[in-house]
Enzyme design. Sequence first.
Site, PDB file in Angstrom:
ATOM      1  N   THR A   1      58.231 -93.256  44.963  1.00  0.00           N
ATOM      2  CA  THR A   1      57.738 -93.274  43.592  1.00  0.00           C
ATOM      3  C   THR A   1      58.771 -93.869  42.649  1.00  0.00           C
ATOM      4  OG1 THR A   1      56.360 -91.345  44.043  1.00  0.00           O
ATOM      5  CG2 THR A   1      56.777 -91.859  41.727  1.00  0.00           C
ATOM      6  N   CYS A   2      60.035 -93.486  42.824  1.00  0.00           N
ATOM      7  CA  CYS A   2      61.097 -93.994  41.942  1.00  0.00           C
ATOM      8  C   CYS A   2      61.263 -95.499  42.094  1.00  0.00           C
ATOM      9  CB  CYS A   2      62.422 -93.292  42.238  1.00  0.00           C
ATOM     10  SG  CYS A   2      62.385 -91.519  41.904  1.00  0.00           S
ATOM     11  N   THR A   3      61.225 -95.983  43.313  1.00  0.00           N
ATOM     12  CA  THR A   3      61.356 -97.427  43.531  1.00  0.00           C
ATOM     13  C   THR A   3      60.209 -98.163  42.854  1.00  0.00           C
ATOM     14  OG1 THR A   3      62.538 -97.097  45.618  1.00  0.00           O
ATOM     15  CG2 THR A   3      61.493 -99.248  45.284  1.00  0.00           C
TER      16      THR A   3
ATOM     17  N   LEU B   1      60.744 -98.076  38.943  1.00  0.00           N
ATOM     18  CA  LEU B   1      61.794 -98.955  38.455  1.00  0.00           C
ATOM     19  C   LEU B   1      61.465-100.424  38.690  1.00  0.00           C
ATOM     20  CD1 LEU B   1      65.070 -96.962  39.221  1.00  0.00           C
ATOM     21  CD2 LEU B   1      63.686 -97.013  37.155  1.00  0.00           C
TER      22      LEU B   1
END
Length: 152
Positions: free
Chosen positions: A43-45, A48
Amino acid sequence: MPEIGDTAPDFTLPNQFGEPVTLSGLRGQPVSIVFYPFAFSGTCTGELCRLQDNLAVFDDAGVKLLAVSVDSKYALRAFAREESFEFDLLSDFWPHGAVAERYGVFDPVAGQAERATFVLDSQGVVVDVFRAEPGTPRELEAYRAALAKLSA
């Protein structure tokens, strides 16, 4: 947690290259502080990468984008290189999560920052705050709406 109208707590954190970034040193331009749990997580990748793909949204508003996680600067350097990020990734590694804690977005059980964004005006005053539940990305429209408050 800093609320709308509060002056954001100052901090100095190393970026992915080990260079110190001090929030108060950025006065004179608006800043978006994007807390996220971990580099390389799915999710973070995705979140960002979406910000990188839409960096013009921030640039056009004159906003400095800072992404903060509890990862080490070494992990952040590898993450930035792999994903070609052109903004600062800040390491809140040690003391572990201290800045996220000052912003009220540190999860001590998981040992990570929560998914929260603070948009500051050029004087460091919070103009918007928004969050997302674990595993749920923040929507680009939330950023657009927050940045619009800078010119209101």
